[in-house]
Scaffold this motif. Structure first.
Motif, mmCIF file in Angstrom:
data_model
loop_
_atom_site.group_PDB
_atom_site.id
_atom_site.type_symbol
_atom_site.label_atom_id
_atom_site.label_comp_id
_atom_site.label_asym_id
_atom_site.label_seq_id
_atom_site.Cartn_x
_atom_site.Cartn_y
_atom_site.Cartn_z
ATOM 1 N N SER A 72 69.447 96.785 25.530
ATOM 2 C CA SER A 72 68.628 96.202 24.459
ATOM 3 C C SER A 72 69.127 94.798 24.134
ATOM 4 C CB SER A 72 68.720 97.080 23.208
ATOM 5 O OG SER A 72 68.223 96.396 22.087
ATOM 6 N N ALA A 73 68.254 93.803 24.310
ATOM 7 C CA ALA A 73 68.626 92.425 23.974
ATOM 8 C C ALA A 73 68.979 92.305 22.494
ATOM 9 C CB ALA A 73 67.490 91.472 24.338
ATOM 10 N N GLY A 74 68.233 92.996 21.636
ATOM 11 C CA GLY A 74 68.515 92.955 20.208
ATOM 12 C C GLY A 74 69.872 93.543 19.874
ATOM 13 N N ALA A 75 70.201 94.684 20.469
ATOM 14 C CA ALA A 75 71.493 95.324 20.208
ATOM 15 C C ALA A 75 72.644 94.449 20.728
ATOM 16 C CB ALA A 75 71.543 96.706 20.825
ATOM 17 N N ARG A 76 72.423 93.784 21.860
ATOM 18 C CA ARG A 76 73.464 92.884 22.370
ATOM 19 C C ARG A 76 73.699 91.722 21.409
ATOM 20 N NH1 ARG A 76 70.515 93.602 27.137
ATOM 21 N NH2 ARG A 76 69.861 91.414 27.100
ATOM 22 N N ALA A 77 72.620 91.189 20.828
ATOM 23 C CA ALA A 77 72.749 90.113 19.843
ATOM 24 C C ALA A 77 73.466 90.617 18.588
ATOM 25 C CB ALA A 77 71.377 89.554 19.494
ATOM 26 N N GLU A 78 73.128 91.832 18.157
ATOM 27 C CA GLU A 78 73.768 92.417 16.975
ATOM 28 C C GLU A 78 75.259 92.643 17.229
ATOM 29 O OE1 GLU A 78 69.726 94.663 15.423
ATOM 30 O OE2 GLU A 78 71.045 95.663 16.863
ATOM 31 N N TYR A 79 75.586 93.120 18.417
ATOM 32 C CA TYR A 79 76.992 93.321 18.791
ATOM 33 C C TYR A 79 77.746 91.992 18.750
ATOM 34 C CZ TYR A 79 81.031 94.039 21.820
ATOM 35 O OH TYR A 79 82.299 94.055 22.342
ATOM 36 N N ALA A 80 77.150 90.948 19.326
ATOM 37 C CA ALA A 80 77.804 89.637 19.349
ATOM 38 C C ALA A 80 78.053 89.129 17.930
ATOM 39 C CB ALA A 80 76.959 88.644 20.139
ATOM 40 N N LEU A 81 77.077 89.294 17.041
ATOM 41 C CA LEU A 81 77.258 88.861 15.659
ATOM 42 C C LEU A 81 78.347 89.689 14.976
ATOM 43 C CD1 LEU A 81 76.506 87.083 13.258
ATOM 44 C CD2 LEU A 81 74.707 88.753 12.699
ATOM 45 N N ALA A 82 78.343 90.986 15.194
ATOM 46 C CA ALA A 82 79.369 91.846 14.596
ATOM 47 C C ALA A 82 80.762 91.411 15.052
ATOM 48 C CB ALA A 82 79.112 93.310 14.958
ATOM 49 N N GLU A 83 80.905 91.132 16.334
ATOM 50 C CA GLU A 83 82.185 90.667 16.862
ATOM 51 C C GLU A 83 82.587 89.353 16.194
ATOM 52 O OE1 GLU A 83 84.304 91.708 20.020
ATOM 53 O OE2 GLU A 83 83.763 93.393 18.730
ATOM 54 N N LYS A 84 81.654 88.425 16.074
ATOM 55 C CA LYS A 84 81.927 87.116 15.481
ATOM 56 C C LYS A 84 82.345 87.244 14.016
ATOM 57 C CE LYS A 84 81.781 82.577 15.569
ATOM 58 N NZ LYS A 84 82.794 81.823 16.291
ATOM 59 N N LEU A 85 81.719 88.176 13.295
ATOM 60 C CA LEU A 85 82.005 88.356 11.870
ATOM 61 C C LEU A 85 83.183 89.288 11.596
ATOM 62 C CD1 LEU A 85 78.357 88.636 10.480
ATOM 63 C CD2 LEU A 85 79.851 86.619 10.528
ATOM 64 N N GLY A 86 83.729 89.886 12.643
ATOM 65 C CA GLY A 86 84.857 90.794 12.458
ATOM 66 C C GLY A 86 84.462 92.155 11.910
ATOM 67 N N ILE A 87 83.215 92.545 12.142
ATOM 68 C CA ILE A 87 82.727 93.853 11.700
ATOM 69 C C ILE A 87 83.232 94.919 12.682
ATOM 70 C CG2 ILE A 87 80.621 95.248 11.403
ATOM 71 C CD1 ILE A 87 79.254 92.630 10.454
ATOM 72 N N GLU A 88 83.704 96.024 12.165
ATOM 73 C CA GLU A 88 84.205 97.106 13.011
ATOM 74 C C GLU A 88 83.101 97.603 13.944
ATOM 75 O OE1 GLU A 88 86.214 101.563 12.598
ATOM 76 O OE2 GLU A 88 85.680 100.452 10.785
ATOM 77 N N VAL A 89 83.457 97.853 15.194
ATOM 78 C CA VAL A 89 82.495 98.320 16.188
ATOM 79 C C VAL A 89 82.795 99.778 16.524
ATOM 80 C CG1 VAL A 89 81.575 97.980 18.507
ATOM 81 C CG2 VAL A 89 82.251 96.001 17.138
ATOM 82 N N LEU A 90 81.777 100.630 16.388
ATOM 83 C CA LEU A 90 81.889 102.060 16.696
ATOM 84 C C LEU A 90 80.948 102.371 17.850
ATOM 85 C CD1 LEU A 90 81.567 103.326 13.016
ATOM 86 C CD2 LEU A 90 83.684 102.908 14.278
ATOM 87 N N PHE A 91 81.494 102.882 18.939
ATOM 88 C CA PHE A 91 80.682 103.253 20.087
ATOM 89 C C PHE A 91 80.459 104.758 20.093
ATOM 90 C CE2 PHE A 91 82.935 99.398 21.406
ATOM 91 C CZ PHE A 91 81.879 98.619 21.854
ATOM 92 N N GLN A 92 79.244 105.174 20.485
ATOM 93 C CA GLN A 92 78.967 106.596 20.629
ATOM 94 C C GLN A 92 79.826 107.127 21.765
ATOM 95 O OE1 GLN A 92 74.961 107.516 21.833
ATOM 96 N NE2 GLN A 92 75.180 109.663 21.338
#
Length: 97
Positions: A72-92
């Motif tokens: 998903s292009a949208g999810a990839r963009a959301e992931y990139a923003l989360a990484e940039k902002l230091g938001i915790e990333v949870l993978f299924q």
């Protein structure tokens, strides 16, 4: 904790809402607050959906990425923003069948 749900929607039956609602139920059961874009109405433009989604993500403490999110292009963009902002990333976690 507020957890934003990301993942593929465009081109999937009913925009993959069932998967988003299932993830939201799991997040709620864990005691966290789901931020779920599957509640948005049909009929908005892709740009509108992304604007709303990215605003929701900026309010989150974590982002949840289900299996298949890389498609998903949208999810990839959301992931990139989360990484940039230091938001915790949870993978299924992949579950054995």
């Amino acid at each position: 904790m507020k957890t934003y749900i990301a993942g593929p929607m465009t081109g999937l039956p009913d925009y993959n809402r069932a998967a988003f609602f299932a993830a939201a139920a799991e997040i709620t059961a864990s005691g966290d607050i789901p931020l779920n874009t599957a509640f948005l109405p049909d009929g908005l433009s892709d740009a509108d959906y992304m604007a709303i989604s990215l605003t929701m993500l900026q309010c989150a403490d974590a982002i949840y990425l289900p299996d298949g999110w890389r498609g998903s292009a949208g999810a990839r963009a959301e992931y990139a923003l989360a990484e940039k902002l230091g938001i915790e990333v949870l993978f299924q976690e992949l579950k054995p069948e």
